[in-house]
Design a protein around this motif. Structure first.
Motif: not given
Length: 305
Positions: A102-120
Motif C-alpha cells: 500500500l502507498p503511505d496515505a498521509t491523511a491517515v494515522a491508523g487502520y482498523f481491520f476485521p477482527w475474527h475471534t475463533v471459538r470452536g
C-alpha cells in the motif's frame, strides 16, 4: 508502506511460532516486550528468530496495565508504521504482503481491520485498530489502545475490510481471564472514574457472567456520559442497556435509553471509530423499530472479550 511489528508476550512458547512463522521474513523490524515469561518464550524467540526481547514487567499498582510495555515496544520500533499483534492473533502472509504494497496515505494515522475471534466452530466478528503510525501512544489501565491518543491529536483512521486479523484465544484461560479482567477494570475505575471505556468493559464482563443487576449500574454510567472521548464504548453501553431493559419489559426506559443513544450517535457519527463501526447504527435502527412495534428487541451482538 514500511511496517514494523510490535508484540507484548508472556508465556507464549507454545503458540508464538504460529503467529510469526508465516510472516517473520517479511518484516525486518520486530520489537517484542516480554512481561515476565517463565516458559522459555524469550529463549525461543532468540534461538528461532534471533529476536532479543525487551523486558517490561507489569505493575499491580497500575492495574497491571500493558500500556507501558506497549509504549516501550513502540518507542524502540524503527519503522514508520507499527503492526501490533498479540501471540494469539494471526495475519495471513498474503494479507501482510498486500499491506506492505500500500502507498503511505498521509491523511491517515491508523487502520482498523476485521477482527475474527475463533471459538470452536463459532466466529465472533468485531474490529480492531492494529496498524498505526509510530509515535502514537497506547493508554489505559485495562484494554489499552491508541484510539484515545488519535482523538486527542485530531488524527484520522480508516477501514481495511479485506484484510483480516484472526484471534485464537486459549479456551483453558477463559474463566481466568474473566476474573482477572474484572479485577483490573475495578482497579482502573478507582484510578480514573472518567475513563468510561472501563465502565463499558466491566458492565459487559459482569453481564457475560450473569450478574445483570451489577452490570446495569456500570452500563448506565457509561451510556449517560455520552463521552466524545469514548463514543463507541458509551454507545455499546446504551445498546446493551436497552436490550436488558426491554427483556425486563421496562419498555419505556428502554425506549428512552435508545432515543438518547440514537441522538448521541448522530452527534458523533464523524468520529473515525463510530464511522467504521458496521454494527451499531443497524442495531439502533432495528431496536427502535422493534420497540415501536411492541416486538422483542434484537439481542445485542456479541463481542470477542
Amino acid at each position: 508502506m514500511e511496517i514494523g511489528l510490535c508484540m507484548i508476550v508472556k508465556d507464549e512458547a507454545d503458540r508464538i511460532a504460529d503467529c510469526l512463522d508465516p510472516i517473520v521474513d517479511l518484516i525486518p523490524h520486530i520489537v517484542i516486550v516480554d512481561t515476565g515469561s517463565s516458559d522459555g518464550t524469550p529463549e525461543l524467540l532468540a534461538a528461532r528468530y534471533g529476536i532479543e526481547v525487551l523486558r517490561g514487567a507489569l505493575d499491580a499498582a497500575n492495574c497491571n496495565s500493558k500500556a507501558p510495555a506497549r509504549n516501550l515496544a513502540h518507542a524502540a520500533q524503527a519503522a514508520p508504521w507499527i503492526l501490533s499483534l498479540d501471540a494469539d492473533e494471526r495475519i495471513a502472509r498474503a494479507d501482510l504482503q498486500a499491506l506492505l504494497a500500500l502507498p503511505d496515505a498521509t491523511a491517515v494515522a491508523g487502520y482498523f481491520f476485521p477482527w475474527h475471534t475463533v471459538r470452536g466452530a463459532q466466529i465472533v466478528e468485531d474490529y480492531k485498530l492494529c496498524l498505526f503510525r509510530r509515535g502514537l501512544l497506547s493508554s489505559g489501565c485495562a484494554h489499552e489502545n491508541v484510539q484515545v491518543d488519535l482523538r486527542a491529536r485530531g488524527l484520522d483512521a480508516a477501514w481495511i475490510g479485506e484484510r483480516v486479523i484472526a484471534h485464537y484465544p486459549d479456551p483453558a484461560q477463559e474463566a481466568w481471564k474473566l476474573e482477572f479482567y474484572t479485577a483490573r477494570m475495578s482497579c482502573a475505575i478507582a484510578r480514573d472514574p472518567g475513563w468510561y471505556r472501563y465502565h463499558w468493559f466491566l458492565g459487559y464482563t459482569l453481564y457475560q457472567q450473569g450478574h445483570v443487576d451489577a452490570a446495569i449500574g456500570w452500563l448506565r454510567t457509561a451510556a449517560a456520559a455520552e463521552s466524545t472521548r469514548f463514543p463507541v464504548e458509551c454507545l455499546n453501553s446504551a445498546m446493551l442497556l436497552t436490550a436488558i431493559l426491554a427483556a425486563r419489559d421496562e419498555r419505556t426506559a428502554a425506549m428512552r435509553t435508545l432515543l438518547r443513544a440514537r441522538d448521541f450517535h448522530a452527534r458523533v457519527r464523524e468520529d473515525f471509530e463510530v464511522r467504521i463501526n458496521f454494527r451499531m447504527r443497524p442495531w439502533l435502527d432495528a431496536a427502535g423499530a422493534s420497540l415501536e412495534a411492541g416486538e422483542d428487541v434484537l439481542a445485542p451482538y456479541s463481542f470477542a472479550y
